[in-house]
Write a protein that holds these residues in place. Structure first.
Motif, PDB file in Angstrom:
ATOM      1  N   PHE A   1       0.833  -1.214   0.000  1.00  0.00           N
ATOM      2  CA  PHE A   1       0.000   0.000   0.000  1.00  0.00           C
ATOM      3  C   PHE A   1       0.866   1.263   0.000  1.00  0.00           C
ATOM      4  CE2 PHE A   1      -3.380  -2.915   1.513  1.00  0.00           C
ATOM      5  CZ  PHE A   1      -4.301  -2.643   0.502  1.00  0.00           C
ATOM      6  N   ALA A   2       2.038   1.195   0.620  1.00  0.00           N
ATOM      7  CA  ALA A   2       2.962   2.333   0.577  1.00  0.00           C
ATOM      8  C   ALA A   2       3.416   2.590  -0.860  1.00  0.00           C
ATOM      9  CB  ALA A   2       4.158   2.076   1.487  1.00  0.00           C
ATOM     10  N   GLN A   3       3.515   1.533  -1.639  1.00  0.00           N
ATOM     11  CA  GLN A   3       3.891   1.688  -3.043  1.00  0.00           C
ATOM     12  C   GLN A   3       2.834   2.494  -3.800  1.00  0.00           C
ATOM     13  OE1 GLN A   3       4.667  -2.188  -4.697  1.00  0.00           O
ATOM     14  NE2 GLN A   3       6.293  -2.600  -3.241  1.00  0.00           N
ATOM     15  N   TYR A   4       1.591   2.339  -3.419  1.00  0.00           N
ATOM     16  CA  TYR A   4       0.508   3.103  -4.050  1.00  0.00           C
ATOM     17  C   TYR A   4       0.759   4.604  -3.912  1.00  0.00           C
ATOM     18  CZ  TYR A   4      -4.174   4.888  -5.004  1.00  0.00           C
ATOM     19  OH  TYR A   4      -5.238   5.592  -5.516  1.00  0.00           O
ATOM     20  N   PHE A   5       1.346   4.995  -2.794  1.00  0.00           N
ATOM     21  CA  PHE A   5       1.614   6.408  -2.524  1.00  0.00           C
ATOM     22  C   PHE A   5       3.045   6.812  -2.903  1.00  0.00           C
ATOM     23  CE2 PHE A   5      -1.802   5.179   0.397  1.00  0.00           C
ATOM     24  CZ  PHE A   5      -2.754   6.117   0.037  1.00  0.00           C
ATOM     25  N   ASN A   6       3.722   5.955  -3.683  1.00  0.00           N
ATOM     26  CA  ASN A   6       5.080   6.241  -4.166  1.00  0.00           C
ATOM     27  C   ASN A   6       6.034   6.597  -3.035  1.00  0.00           C
ATOM     28  OD1 ASN A   6       4.344   5.896  -6.945  1.00  0.00           O
ATOM     29  ND2 ASN A   6       3.311   7.874  -6.787  1.00  0.00           N
ATOM     30  N   ILE A   7       5.990   5.811  -1.974  1.00  0.00           N
ATOM     31  CA  ILE A   7       6.774   6.101  -0.778  1.00  0.00           C
ATOM     32  C   ILE A   7       8.283   6.107  -1.050  1.00  0.00           C
ATOM     33  CG2 ILE A   7       6.918   3.734   0.109  1.00  0.00           C
ATOM     34  CD1 ILE A   7       6.222   6.820   2.255  1.00  0.00           C
ATOM     35  N   ALA A   8       8.748   5.252  -1.953  1.00  0.00           N
ATOM     36  CA  ALA A   8      10.189   5.206  -2.245  1.00  0.00           C
ATOM     37  C   ALA A   8      10.670   6.542  -2.792  1.00  0.00           C
ATOM     38  CB  ALA A   8      10.503   4.075  -3.221  1.00  0.00           C
ATOM     39  N   GLU A   9       9.887   7.116  -3.687  1.00  0.00           N
ATOM     40  CA  GLU A   9      10.255   8.426  -4.247  1.00  0.00           C
ATOM     41  C   GLU A   9      10.155   9.514  -3.185  1.00  0.00           C
ATOM     42  OE1 GLU A   9       7.898   9.161  -7.723  1.00  0.00           O
ATOM     43  OE2 GLU A   9       8.691   7.393  -8.742  1.00  0.00           O
ATOM     44  N   LYS A  10       9.115   9.446  -2.356  1.00  0.00           N
ATOM     45  CA  LYS A  10       8.933  10.461  -1.318  1.00  0.00           C
ATOM     46  C   LYS A  10      10.028  10.401  -0.265  1.00  0.00           C
ATOM     47  CE  LYS A  10       4.132  11.246  -2.118  1.00  0.00           C
ATOM     48  NZ  LYS A  10       2.830  10.746  -2.061  1.00  0.00           N
ATOM     49  N   LEU A  11      10.619   9.228  -0.094  1.00  0.00           N
ATOM     50  CA  LEU A  11      11.738   9.092   0.839  1.00  0.00           C
ATOM     51  C   LEU A  11      13.066   9.495   0.193  1.00  0.00           C
ATOM     52  CD1 LEU A  11      10.801   5.738   2.626  1.00  0.00           C
ATOM     53  CD2 LEU A  11      10.706   8.058   3.586  1.00  0.00           C
ATOM     54  N   GLY A  12      13.010   9.833  -1.088  1.00  0.00           N
ATOM     55  CA  GLY A  12      14.193  10.317  -1.779  1.00  0.00           C
ATOM     56  C   GLY A  12      15.052   9.258  -2.448  1.00  0.00           C
ATOM     57  N   PHE A  13      14.556   8.027  -2.526  1.00  0.00           N
ATOM     58  CA  PHE A  13      15.327   6.976  -3.191  1.00  0.00           C
ATOM     59  C   PHE A  13      15.203   7.132  -4.706  1.00  0.00           C
ATOM     60  CE2 PHE A  13      14.055   4.891   0.880  1.00  0.00           C
ATOM     61  CZ  PHE A  13      15.309   4.924   1.458  1.00  0.00           C
ATOM     62  N   GLN A  14      16.320   6.971  -5.378  1.00  0.00           N
ATOM     63  CA  GLN A  14      16.364   7.125  -6.829  1.00  0.00           C
ATOM     64  C   GLN A  14      15.958   5.816  -7.503  1.00  0.00           C
ATOM     65  OE1 GLN A  14      17.052  10.092  -8.316  1.00  0.00           O
ATOM     66  NE2 GLN A  14      17.037  10.843  -6.213  1.00  0.00           N
ATOM     67  N   PRO A  15      15.224   5.898  -8.622  1.00  0.00           N
ATOM     68  CA  PRO A  15      14.898   4.684  -9.376  1.00  0.00           C
ATOM     69  C   PRO A  15      16.171   3.888  -9.693  1.00  0.00           C
ATOM     70  CG  PRO A  15      13.664   6.538 -10.232  1.00  0.00           C
ATOM     71  CD  PRO A  15      14.655   7.096  -9.231  1.00  0.00           C
ATOM     72  N   GLY A  16      16.103   2.599  -9.445  1.00  0.00           N
ATOM     73  CA  GLY A  16      17.247   1.729  -9.674  1.00  0.00           C
ATOM     74  C   GLY A  16      18.115   1.523  -8.445  1.00  0.00           C
ATOM     75  N   SER A  17      17.957   2.372  -7.411  1.00  0.00           N
ATOM     76  CA  SER A  17      18.752   2.182  -6.192  1.00  0.00           C
ATOM     77  C   SER A  17      18.234   0.955  -5.437  1.00  0.00           C
ATOM     78  CB  SER A  17      18.681   3.418  -5.295  1.00  0.00           C
ATOM     79  OG  SER A  17      17.385   3.574  -4.755  1.00  0.00           O
ATOM     80  N   LEU A  18      19.087   0.417  -4.580  1.00  0.00           N
ATOM     81  CA  LEU A  18      18.723  -0.795  -3.837  1.00  0.00           C
ATOM     82  C   LEU A  18      17.440  -0.602  -3.031  1.00  0.00           C
ATOM     83  CD1 LEU A  18      19.346  -3.678  -2.933  1.00  0.00           C
ATOM     84  CD2 LEU A  18      20.770  -2.707  -1.122  1.00  0.00           C
ATOM     85  N   MET A  19      17.345   0.485  -2.281  1.00  0.00           N
ATOM     86  CA  MET A  19      16.155   0.711  -1.455  1.00  0.00           C
ATOM     87  C   MET A  19      14.911   0.943  -2.310  1.00  0.00           C
ATOM     88  SD  MET A  19      16.767   0.025   1.569  1.00  0.00           S
ATOM     89  CE  MET A  19      15.189   0.511   2.226  1.00  0.00           C
ATOM     90  N   TYR A  20      15.075   1.580  -3.450  1.00  0.00           N
ATOM     91  CA  TYR A  20      13.938   1.788  -4.365  1.00  0.00           C
ATOM     92  C   TYR A  20      13.410   0.437  -4.834  1.00  0.00           C
ATOM     93  CZ  TYR A  20      11.221   4.109  -8.045  1.00  0.00           C
ATOM     94  OH  TYR A  20      10.202   4.576  -8.841  1.00  0.00           O
ATOM     95  N   ILE A  21      14.340  -0.471  -5.138  1.00  0.00           N
ATOM     96  CA  ILE A  21      13.955  -1.810  -5.595  1.00  0.00           C
ATOM     97  C   ILE A  21      13.343  -2.612  -4.452  1.00  0.00           C
ATOM     98  CG2 ILE A  21      14.872  -4.006  -6.443  1.00  0.00           C
ATOM     99  CD1 ILE A  21      16.964  -2.264  -8.007  1.00  0.00           C
ATOM    100  N   VAL A  22      13.933  -2.532  -3.255  1.00  0.00           N
ATOM    101  CA  VAL A  22      13.432  -3.290  -2.101  1.00  0.00           C
ATOM    102  C   VAL A  22      12.024  -2.835  -1.728  1.00  0.00           C
ATOM    103  CG1 VAL A  22      13.761  -3.674   0.375  1.00  0.00           C
ATOM    104  CG2 VAL A  22      15.696  -3.880  -1.181  1.00  0.00           C
ATOM    105  N   ILE A  23      11.808  -1.525  -1.659  1.00  0.00           N
ATOM    106  CA  ILE A  23      10.486  -1.007  -1.289  1.00  0.00           C
ATOM    107  C   ILE A  23       9.483  -1.231  -2.411  1.00  0.00           C
ATOM    108  CG2 ILE A  23       9.176   1.094  -0.743  1.00  0.00           C
ATOM    109  CD1 ILE A  23      11.690   2.095   0.725  1.00  0.00           C
ATOM    110  N   GLY A  24       9.939  -1.099  -3.624  1.00  0.00           N
ATOM    111  CA  GLY A  24       9.048  -1.265  -4.768  1.00  0.00           C
ATOM    112  C   GLY A  24       8.469   0.069  -5.190  1.00  0.00           C
ATOM    113  N   ASN A  25       7.841   0.041  -6.344  1.00  0.00           N
ATOM    114  CA  ASN A  25       7.358   1.308  -6.875  1.00  0.00           C
ATOM    115  C   ASN A  25       6.007   1.232  -7.568  1.00  0.00           C
ATOM    116  OD1 ASN A  25       8.196  -0.163  -9.017  1.00  0.00           O
ATOM    117  ND2 ASN A  25       9.563   1.359  -9.877  1.00  0.00           N
TER     118      ASN A  25
END
Length: 126
Positions: free
Chosen positions: A75-99
């Motif tokens: 559900f956090a992915q629905y709100f683009n949480i990875a981007e809001k946390l500042g993770f760049q597309p392709g980064s490890l955390m961006y991939i782990v959290i999902g998008n």
């Protein structure tokens, strides 16, 4: 709940992590494997990782907690949480959290948790 290292679960977690990395890197072009099997297996990775370090008597509660956690991440992915946390597309955390949010992913988590429940029930009878 008690902290206790269990080598068996730790080694299993490493094997499952290796499988997940293999799926993400080498099998990414096989849609079914990347899109569904990885999500079924990820709950097993979380389960074995937790069981590596914590002795938990109630496996069903642990599995339910993992399912709820997985749904919260989805559900956090629905709100683009990875981007809001500042993770760049392709980064490890961006991939782990999902998008990208998907109800199918939640179904896959449920299937993985069901398989874990069956496995936990089977092994507790031995």
């Amino acid at each position: 709940m008690k902290f206790k290292f269990t080598l068996k679960y730790f080694l299993l977690a490493i094997v499952i992590l290796f499988i997940e990395v293999l799926i993400a890197t080498k099998l990414k072009d096989i849609f079914f494997v990347r899109a569904y099997l990885g999500d079924v297996i990820v709950v097993m990775l979380i389960y074995t990782f937790i069981k590596s370090f914590i002795k938990i008597n109630n496996n069903q509660k642990l599995i339910l907690g993992i399912f709820i956690f997985s749904c919260l991440i989805e559900f956090a992915q629905y709100f683009n949480i990875a981007e809001k946390l500042g993770f760049q597309p392709g980064s490890l955390m961006y991939i782990v959290i999902g998008n990208s949010f998907s109800w199918i992913d939640i179904l896959c988590y449920a299937v993985g948790c069901l398989l874990l429940s069956l496995f936990a029930g089977f092994t507790s009878r031995k």
